[in-house]
Write an enzyme that holds these catalytic residues in place. Sequence first.
Site, PDB file in Angstrom:
ATOM      1  N   ALA A  99       2.179   5.236  -1.272  1.00 40.80           N
ATOM      2  CA  ALA A  99       2.411   6.608  -1.712  1.00 40.80           C
ATOM      3  C   ALA A  99       3.510   6.610  -2.772  1.00 40.80           C
ATOM      4  CB  ALA A  99       2.818   7.475  -0.525  1.00 40.80           C
ATOM      5  N   GLY A 142       0.323   4.005   2.005  1.00 38.02           N
ATOM      6  CA  GLY A 142      -0.737   4.987   1.801  1.00 38.02           C
ATOM      7  C   GLY A 142      -2.004   4.376   1.243  1.00 38.02           C
ATOM      8  N   GLU A 145      -3.830   3.054   4.180  1.00 31.72           N
ATOM      9  CA  GLU A 145      -4.351   4.210   4.915  1.00 31.72           C
ATOM     10  C   GLU A 145      -5.566   4.806   4.215  1.00 31.72           C
ATOM     11  OE1 GLU A 145      -0.501   6.118   7.118  1.00 31.72           O
ATOM     12  OE2 GLU A 145      -0.447   6.088   4.931  1.00 31.72           O
ATOM     13  N   GLU A 165       6.122   0.913   5.726  1.00 31.70           N
ATOM     14  CA  GLU A 165       6.977   2.111   5.767  1.00 31.70           C
ATOM     15  C   GLU A 165       8.278   1.882   6.534  1.00 31.70           C
ATOM     16  OE1 GLU A 165       2.771   3.684   5.180  1.00 31.70           O
ATOM     17  OE2 GLU A 165       3.740   2.053   6.290  1.00 31.70           O
TER      18      GLU A 165
END
Length: 291
Positions: A99, A142, A145, A165
């Site tokens: 992300a 992300g 994911e 993360e």
Amino acid sequence: MAVFLKGASLLLVPSRRALAALPAVRLCSSGDQYKYIVVEKRGEKNNVGFIQLNRPKALNALCDGLMVEVGCALDAFEADGDVGAIVITGSDRAFAAGADIKEMQNRTFQECYSGNFLSHWNRVSTVKKPVIAAVNGFALGGGCELAMMCDIIYAGEKAQFGQPEILLGTIPGAGGTQRLTRAVGKSLAMEMVLTGDRIDAQQAKQSGLASKVYPVDQLVSEAVKCGEKIAANSKLISAMAKEAVNGAFELSLAEGNRLEKRLFHSTFATEDRKEGMTAFVEKRKASFKDQ
């Protein structure tokens, strides 16, 4: 939805109506083209939707605008009767390196909680048409994911998957702890989430995260070929099959079997089930009408 020619491919641009139906986070970029992604139709019959993440300088970091555009493209492909499957990919270097941290750095708890931060990212997992992730390079945070939201993951030989993360003082927030655990089991998922360590393409395949591994230069074309195989079947029945398989991750065995049975019985109300069985008996290729 407007359609524009771009080389030998079609460029899809969402209509005003499609934009209006999206969650109120941020509209897709205006103009004739997307800003953060490339959207085309591929395959010999132009029946495979193709989305390429296109932020090369940021290693395809998933900013909010990019994810909204992905949602727009998925909506357009869902509404396109010719498209039977969708491929999502990045570049040879990175599927998506995570992300966009700069976008998140100064967010507060109140902003995240009241705005249900990242909730609209889940659009990838709610598409009825099968979605294939073609992962080359980094699929981290992300990016991992996003790949796991897809129905099938094909990995390039140099792909790396991870949920780092923890190294940023936070945890996965778009399904990483849940989908990774279901894919690879508790021990490996816990190790990856707690250490931030990555796994390579072969480990991803061995653990069940990816189904196939290909050379980097063949990955996308192989993913499109898979999409073409899927698109050749009944889109209606494919959606039922996808729902049934997804039910295995959310329901008990007894409940899942009941769902499967209901969906199986439902196929007998379709013209495509009748055509498929009739074609088999008559020893010819089925001609599905998605009805």
